[in-house]
Design an enzyme around this catalytic site. Structure first.
Site, PDB file in Angstrom:
ATOM      1  N   TYR A  51       0.818  -1.219   0.000  1.00 46.67           N
ATOM      2  CA  TYR A  51       0.000   0.000   0.000  1.00 46.67           C
ATOM      3  C   TYR A  51       0.858   1.277   0.000  1.00 46.67           C
ATOM      4  O   TYR A  51       0.393   2.338   0.444  1.00 46.67           O
ATOM      5  CB  TYR A  51      -0.927  -0.002   1.214  1.00 46.67           C
ATOM      6  CG  TYR A  51      -2.195  -0.813   1.020  1.00 46.67           C
ATOM      7  CD1 TYR A  51      -3.130  -0.471   0.037  1.00 46.67           C
ATOM      8  CD2 TYR A  51      -2.483  -1.906   1.829  1.00 46.67           C
ATOM      9  CE1 TYR A  51      -4.301  -1.193  -0.138  1.00 46.67           C
ATOM     10  CE2 TYR A  51      -3.663  -2.641   1.668  1.00 46.67           C
ATOM     11  CZ  TYR A  51      -4.565  -2.272   0.681  1.00 46.67           C
ATOM     12  OH  TYR A  51      -5.727  -2.975   0.514  1.00 46.67           O
ATOM     13  N   THR A  93     -15.600   1.902  -2.834  1.00 46.22           N
ATOM     14  CA  THR A  93     -14.704   1.728  -1.673  1.00 46.22           C
ATOM     15  C   THR A  93     -15.464   1.875  -0.361  1.00 46.22           C
ATOM     16  O   THR A  93     -15.274   1.100   0.567  1.00 46.22           O
ATOM     17  CB  THR A  93     -13.575   2.794  -1.726  1.00 46.22           C
ATOM     18  OG1 THR A  93     -12.881   2.646  -2.977  1.00 46.22           O
ATOM     19  CG2 THR A  93     -12.592   2.634  -0.585  1.00 46.22           C
ATOM     20  N   HIS A 117     -10.013  -5.938  -1.744  1.00 48.30           N
ATOM     21  CA  HIS A 117      -9.225  -4.978  -2.515  1.00 48.30           C
ATOM     22  C   HIS A 117      -9.201  -5.475  -3.957  1.00 48.30           C
ATOM     23  O   HIS A 117      -9.188  -6.683  -4.188  1.00 48.30           O
ATOM     24  CB  HIS A 117      -7.789  -4.900  -1.991  1.00 48.30           C
ATOM     25  CG  HIS A 117      -6.863  -4.190  -2.932  1.00 48.30           C
ATOM     26  ND1 HIS A 117      -6.789  -2.821  -2.987  1.00 48.30           N
ATOM     27  CD2 HIS A 117      -6.024  -4.658  -3.897  1.00 48.30           C
ATOM     28  CE1 HIS A 117      -5.919  -2.480  -3.932  1.00 48.30           C
ATOM     29  NE2 HIS A 117      -5.444  -3.584  -4.499  1.00 48.30           N
ATOM     30  N   GLU A 128       0.488  -5.662  -8.846  1.00 49.58           N
ATOM     31  CA  GLU A 128      -0.127  -6.334  -7.700  1.00 49.58           C
ATOM     32  C   GLU A 128      -0.197  -7.851  -7.891  1.00 49.58           C
ATOM     33  O   GLU A 128       0.017  -8.608  -6.947  1.00 49.58           O
ATOM     34  CB  GLU A 128      -1.510  -5.736  -7.443  1.00 49.58           C
ATOM     35  CG  GLU A 128      -1.405  -4.283  -6.968  1.00 49.58           C
ATOM     36  CD  GLU A 128      -2.734  -3.629  -6.683  1.00 49.58           C
ATOM     37  OE1 GLU A 128      -3.785  -4.297  -6.823  1.00 49.58           O
ATOM     38  OE2 GLU A 128      -2.732  -2.435  -6.318  1.00 49.58           O
TER      39      GLU A 128
HETATM   40  P1  CMP Z   1      -8.449  -0.561  -1.028  1.00 54.27           P
HETATM   41  O1  CMP Z   1      -9.173  -0.717  -2.312  1.00 54.27           O
HETATM   42  O2  CMP Z   1      -7.827  -1.761  -0.426  1.00 54.27           O
HETATM   43  O3  CMP Z   1      -7.312   0.558  -1.213  1.00 54.27           O
HETATM   44  C1  CMP Z   1      -6.865   1.388  -0.172  1.00 54.27           C
HETATM   45  C2  CMP Z   1      -7.676   1.224   1.067  1.00 54.27           C
HETATM   46  O4  CMP Z   1      -7.581   2.253   1.988  1.00 54.27           O
HETATM   47  C3  CMP Z   1      -9.141   1.201   0.702  1.00 54.27           C
HETATM   48  O5  CMP Z   1      -9.460   0.019   0.019  1.00 54.27           O
HETATM   49  C4  CMP Z   1      -9.787   1.371   2.060  1.00 54.27           C
HETATM   50  O6  CMP Z   1      -9.967   0.152   2.746  1.00 54.27           O
HETATM   51  C5  CMP Z   1      -8.756   2.189   2.787  1.00 54.27           C
HETATM   52  N1  CMP Z   1      -9.281   3.533   2.974  1.00 54.27           N
HETATM   53  C6  CMP Z   1      -9.575   4.436   2.046  1.00 54.27           C
HETATM   54  N2  CMP Z   1     -10.058   5.549   2.613  1.00 54.27           N
HETATM   55  C7  CMP Z   1     -10.059   5.329   3.954  1.00 54.27           C
HETATM   56  C8  CMP Z   1     -10.438   6.092   5.078  1.00 54.27           C
HETATM   57  N3  CMP Z   1     -10.932   7.310   4.923  1.00 54.27           N
HETATM   58  N4  CMP Z   1     -10.302   5.533   6.294  1.00 54.27           N
HETATM   59  C9  CMP Z   1      -9.796   4.283   6.439  1.00 54.27           C
HETATM   60  N5  CMP Z   1      -9.418   3.506   5.398  1.00 54.27           N
HETATM   61  C10 CMP Z   1      -9.557   4.026   4.168  1.00 54.27           C
END
Ligand code: CMP
Length: 139
Positions: A51, A93, A117, A128
């Site tokens: 990440y 998301t 994800h 990835e």
């Molecule tokens: P993902 O698609 O795994 O990619 C990045 C991740 O960050 C996203 O999914 C969320 O799970 C996490 N994420 C994004 N915005 C927030 C937030 N505001 N607070 C906590 N986690 C977040």
């Protein structure tokens, strides 16, 4: 449209609730195939590297803490238009904004614990999928 690979991760909240089969069923129902699958306990350094693009975000620490809480299941999906199809199946998301029938609408608890994800572009999917799978493991 050519066949593509893309990465899905079933996150700790999904694996803890034994949702792996239900989620894979949703992928397969839309014509995506499992090319590779493994259960992995992410080390903190590995989650931070995966990440890395979010390192400066306020939620980075929370995201990494969550991703190392318990094992994840990483899946290399393969099929026509796989990158976009996987994103459509996942939903937005934030589960509060996710469409009916999507994984996040069905199962996710919050924007942080959002169950899955998925790679968001061709470039991301290449990185990835390669992060977790050798070419010889994509079958
Ligand atoms: P993902 O698609 O795994 O990619 C990045 C991740 O960050 C996203 O999914 C969320 O799970 C996490 N994420 C994004 N915005 C927030 C937030 N505001 N607070 C906590 N986690 C977040």
């Amino acid at each position: 449209m050519a066949k593509e690979y893309t990465l899905s991760i079933i996150k700790p909240d999904g694996v803890e609730r034994n949702l792996v089969g239900k989620i894979v069923t949703l992928f397969e129902a839309q014509g995506l195939s499992v090319a590779g699958i493994k259960k992995v306990q992410l080390a903190r350094k590995v989650a931070e590297e995966f990440y890395g693009e979010h390192r400066e975000r306020s939620f980075f620490g929370e995201l990494v803490d969550f991703m190392v809480r318990s094992p994840v299941v990483v899946i290399a999906l393969h099929g026509e238009n796989a990158i976009q199809k996987n994103r459509d199946i996942m939903g937005a998301t934030n589960p509060a904004q996710a469409a009916e029938g999507t994984v996040r609408k069905l199962f996710a608890k919050s924007i942080g614990e959002n169950t899955v994800h998925g790679s968001d572009s061709a470039k991301a999917s290449e990185r990835e999928v390669g992060f977790f799978f050798a070419a010889s493991e994509l079958l």
